[in-house]
Design a protein around this motif. Structure first.
Motif, PDB file in Angstrom:
ATOM      1  N   LYS A 144      38.764  35.109  31.439  1.00 12.95           N
ATOM      2  CA  LYS A 144      39.760  36.077  30.967  1.00 12.95           C
ATOM      3  C   LYS A 144      40.978  36.149  31.889  1.00 12.95           C
ATOM      4  O   LYS A 144      42.050  36.556  31.461  1.00 12.95           O
ATOM      5  N   GLY A 147      32.509  39.649  39.393  1.00  7.11           N
ATOM      6  CA  GLY A 147      33.678  39.134  40.111  1.00  7.11           C
ATOM      7  C   GLY A 147      34.262  40.246  40.942  1.00  7.11           C
ATOM      8  O   GLY A 147      33.535  41.011  41.567  1.00  7.11           O
ATOM      9  N   GLY A 148      35.594  40.343  40.925  1.00 10.19           N
ATOM     10  CA  GLY A 148      36.229  41.490  41.567  1.00 10.19           C
ATOM     11  C   GLY A 148      36.874  41.216  42.907  1.00 10.19           C
ATOM     12  O   GLY A 148      37.404  42.133  43.529  1.00 10.19           O
ATOM     13  N   HIS A 205      28.812  44.406  37.737  1.00  8.13           N
ATOM     14  CA  HIS A 205      30.198  44.090  38.123  1.00  8.13           C
ATOM     15  C   HIS A 205      30.866  45.439  38.326  1.00  8.13           C
ATOM     16  O   HIS A 205      31.047  46.178  37.370  1.00  8.13           O
ATOM     17  N   ASP A 254      32.571  32.168  32.632  1.00  8.02           N
ATOM     18  CA  ASP A 254      32.199  33.428  31.996  1.00  8.02           C
ATOM     19  C   ASP A 254      33.179  33.640  30.843  1.00  8.02           C
ATOM     20  O   ASP A 254      34.390  33.604  31.039  1.00  8.02           O
ATOM     21  N   SER A 278      37.410  45.337  39.723  1.00 10.83           N
ATOM     22  CA  SER A 278      38.251  44.193  40.042  1.00 10.83           C
ATOM     23  C   SER A 278      39.190  44.549  41.188  1.00 10.83           C
ATOM     24  O   SER A 278      39.395  45.728  41.484  1.00 10.83           O
ATOM     25  N   ARG A 311      23.167  43.751  31.630  1.00  9.19           N
ATOM     26  CA  ARG A 311      24.267  44.311  32.419  1.00  9.19           C
ATOM     27  C   ARG A 311      23.979  45.775  32.726  1.00  9.19           C
ATOM     28  O   ARG A 311      23.791  46.593  31.823  1.00  9.19           O
ATOM     29  N   ALA A 338      35.693  33.444  35.677  1.00 14.41           N
ATOM     30  CA  ALA A 338      35.914  34.430  34.618  1.00 14.41           C
ATOM     31  C   ALA A 338      37.171  34.040  33.843  1.00 14.41           C
ATOM     32  O   ALA A 338      38.293  34.302  34.271  1.00 14.41           O
ATOM     33  N   TYR A 387      45.663  37.459  34.842  1.00  9.57           N
ATOM     34  CA  TYR A 387      45.890  38.615  33.965  1.00  9.57           C
ATOM     35  C   TYR A 387      47.361  38.843  33.610  1.00  9.57           C
ATOM     36  O   TYR A 387      47.775  39.972  33.371  1.00  9.57           O
ATOM     37  N   HIS A 417      29.664  37.180  27.928  1.00  2.59           N
ATOM     38  CA  HIS A 417      29.799  38.596  28.263  1.00  2.59           C
ATOM     39  C   HIS A 417      30.445  39.374  27.133  1.00  2.59           C
ATOM     40  O   HIS A 417      31.044  38.793  26.235  1.00  2.59           O
ATOM     41  N   GLU A 461      31.137  35.691  39.461  1.00  2.00           N
ATOM     42  CA  GLU A 461      32.077  35.360  38.371  1.00  2.00           C
ATOM     43  C   GLU A 461      33.503  35.677  38.788  1.00  2.00           C
ATOM     44  O   GLU A 461      34.135  36.572  38.234  1.00  2.00           O
ATOM     45  N   PRO A 462      34.035  34.986  39.783  1.00  2.00           N
ATOM     46  CA  PRO A 462      35.402  35.303  40.197  1.00  2.00           C
ATOM     47  C   PRO A 462      36.434  34.847  39.172  1.00  2.00           C
ATOM     48  O   PRO A 462      36.310  33.761  38.600  1.00  2.00           O
ATOM     49  N   GLY A 463      37.414  35.674  38.942  1.00  2.00           N
ATOM     50  CA  GLY A 463      38.531  35.304  38.070  1.00  2.00           C
ATOM     51  C   GLY A 463      39.811  35.313  38.889  1.00  2.00           C
ATOM     52  O   GLY A 463      40.363  34.287  39.258  1.00  2.00           O
ATOM     53  N   ARG A 464      40.247  36.530  39.210  1.00  2.00           N
ATOM     54  CA  ARG A 464      41.509  36.717  39.922  1.00  2.00           C
ATOM     55  C   ARG A 464      41.631  35.844  41.180  1.00  2.00           C
ATOM     56  O   ARG A 464      42.648  35.203  41.391  1.00  2.00           O
TER      57      ARG A 464
HETATM   58  C1  LIG Z   1      36.713  40.896  34.737  1.00  4.18           C
HETATM   59  C2  LIG Z   1      35.364  40.445  35.056  1.00  4.18           C
HETATM   60  C3  LIG Z   1      35.155  39.459  36.009  1.00  4.18           C
HETATM   61  C4  LIG Z   1      36.262  38.866  36.822  1.00  4.18           C
HETATM   62  O1  LIG Z   1      36.892  39.809  37.594  1.00  4.18           O
HETATM   63  P1  LIG Z   1      37.962  39.378  38.694  1.00  4.18           P
HETATM   64  O2  LIG Z   1      38.386  40.645  39.303  1.00  4.18           O
HETATM   65  O3  LIG Z   1      39.055  38.686  38.001  1.00  4.18           O
HETATM   66  O4  LIG Z   1      37.255  38.474  39.660  1.00  4.18           O
HETATM   67  C5  LIG Z   1      33.879  39.015  36.210  1.00  4.18           C
HETATM   68  N1  LIG Z   1      32.847  39.523  35.504  1.00  4.18           N
HETATM   69  C6  LIG Z   1      33.011  40.488  34.591  1.00  4.18           C
HETATM   70  C7  LIG Z   1      31.855  40.990  33.844  1.00  4.18           C
HETATM   71  C8  LIG Z   1      34.266  40.978  34.332  1.00  4.18           C
HETATM   72  O5  LIG Z   1      34.421  41.944  33.433  1.00  4.18           O
END
Ligand SMILES: *Cc1c(COP(=O)(O)O)cnc(C)c1O
Length: 461
Positions: free
Chosen positions: A66, A246-247, A209, A85, A212, A157, A64, A389, A108, A289-292
């Motif tokens: 962002k 993600g999350g 999703h 993503d 987070s 979604r 992810a 973030y 997204h 979709e992991p980001g953090r």
């Molecule tokens: C923010 C987000 C993520 C990533 O979330 P993390 O908590 O950073 O893993 C993945 N998918 C969607 C749709 C999001 O909005």
């Protein structure tokens, strides 16, 4: 030495990152400085792949963007076999120019602009995650005007009506959400039916999703279970893909739980298997979709200490040369952090200090009452777990330039984003006047995007 949420490397009484001294980093690149340990980013991504491979599921992973988006990051993402993503033209172009192939992108967002949708379709962006009825309509007409080329692959979604345990600003799966088609009211069902019969669109599956910084699989598991009614109502819809977003949470302070990735993934995989076998559907490909979890713990911000003050009987403050413009999370989500004096990490704490940023807001506080040795002006303060973030949400509030970003690895540091300069800030300003300036130059978004893409694949400097 106190415990920290990340493993520390101390050599000769100085904190090191990826084999490079924090003191040297600060001298070479200035402060505030965001330092990423590249190996930690790569290890986090490999842990996802290894865990999922071990579970014997068919899966795909998308970083992810962002959480932290740059060309260097895109490069690492591609090398580690992740897709990305993306939620805007800016993220799309960065990912593409960083070398991620269009088919590995997932688009997204709850309001994708017309030019972004058109661009995504033209470029063959892998999958578009459709968020709402208006978008479905616009994509259908885009597919119609495209005429005969490949159908546009989409996911829908869905907001499953699950309230996960996290801060309300990062909750996304509850019924009352700006994101997605609501399940309870039947909007999700209507969207599935509409998408299935819309020519030019190829409905591949469902996306959910729930939030987070999750430290339990409970929310995603519930979300999976909630799909049963929907999938039973449209038996002709057999999702090839189930994207669970993600999350994945990370520990920010030493008391935060460190939840093994397995514990967050296994119950979800089991819930999917159970549901799909009950429905008699083949197991879908699972996407995440992991980001953090990929970047948070790999990042540390180095600040220079300025003034220190004590209000007798009230509180001690230490000011640093950054703040809410490079990390808004404490002000936005009451996020907590831990810190250490990077130039003398072994000195024992002597008192509680509140770390204040230098911006003109009383809320510009990075950490409240944190144990530190008495800081002196010129000390270096390392704030840990700032990789997600923080830079991504940075601003020029108070006309402050954004910090520089370095990747460190094997004793070497590489600047991947230079520090913003005052000239950079001024570059957007046009001289005041009403004579010749009425038609200020403005770029046609798509033309600019295409131009930006021309250098795609060129070796990075
Ligand atoms: C923010 C987000 C993520 C990533 O979330 P993390 O908590 O950073 O893993 C993945 N998918 C969607 C749709 C999001 O909005």
């Amino acid at each position: 030495m106190r415990k920290f949420p990340v493993e520390l490397e101390v050599r000769g009484g100085v904190l090191f990152f990826g084999g490079v001294s924090a003191v040297e980093l600060a001298e070479r690149f200035g402060t505030p400085l965001l330092v990423y340990e590249e190996d930690k980013i790569r290890r986090a991504m490999r842990e996802f792949r290894e865990t999922l491979s071990g579970l014997g599921v068919r899966y795909r992973l998308f970083y992810a963007c962002k959480a932290y988006c740059s060309l260097a990051m895109a490069h690492v993402v591609r090398e580690e076999g992740f897709g990305a993503d993306v939620v805007s033209m800016g993220e799309m172009i960065t990912a593409l120019r960083g070398g991620i192939p269009p088919e590995d992108l997932l688009f997204h967002g709850n309001f994708k602009l017309d030019e972004e949708l058109r661009f995504a379709v033209e470029q063959g962006i892998g999958t578009i995650v459709v968020d709402n009825a208006y978008e479905l309509e616009r994509l259908a007409s885009l597919a119609a005007t495209q005429g005969g080329s490949r159908p546009i692959p989409i996911l829908l979604r869905i907001t499953p009506g699950v309230v996960a345990h996290t801060h309300r600003y990062i909750l996304t799966g509850q019924e009352d959400s700006k994101f997605g088609f609501d399940l309870e009211s039947g909007q999700a069902l209507a969207a599935v039916r509409l998408a299935m019969r819309t020519e030019g669109l190829r409905l591949r599956g469902i996306h959910m999703h729930v939030g987070s910084q999750l430290v339990s699989s409970e929310g995603p598991v519930q979300a999976v279970r909630r799909l049963e009614a929907l999938l039973t109502s449209v038996p002709e819809f057999v999702p090839e893909v189930l994207d669970l977003g993600g999350g994945f949470g990370v520990p920010y302070v030493v008391d935060d739980p460190h939840v093994p990735l397995r514990d967050l993934l296994v119950p979800v995989v089991e819930a999917v298997r159970e549901l799909f076998s009950r429905l008699g559907h083949p197991e879908p490909e699972l996407w995440w979709e992991p980001g953090r979890r990929v970047v948070a713990s790999a990042g540390t911000t180095l600040y220079r200490v300025g003034g220190v003050k004590e209000i007798p009987g009230v509180r001690r403050y230490v000011a640093v040369d950054g703040g809410m413009n490079d990390n808004i999370r404490p002000a936005l989500y009451q996020a907590q952090y831990e810190a250490l004096l990077a130039n003398r990490p072994l000195d024992p704490p002597e008192a509680l200090y509140t770390v204040a940023g230098r911006l003109c807001e009383s809320g510009d506080i990075l950490i409240v009452d944190h144990p530190l040795p008495h800081p002196q002006p010129g000390d270096l303060l390392a704030v840990f777990v700032t990789g997600a973030y923080a830079y991504a949400m940075s601003s020029n509030y108070n006309r402050l330039p954004r910090p520089a970003v370095v990747f460190v690895r094997d004793g070497k540091a590489r600047l991947v984003q230079r520090r913003e300069t005052i000239e950079d800030l001024l570059a957007l300003d046009l001289p005041y006047g009403f004579g010749d300036c009425e038609t200020a130059p403005s770029e046609v978004p798509n033309a600019a995007a295409r131009k930006a893409l021309e250098t795609r694949g060129a070796p990075e400097a």
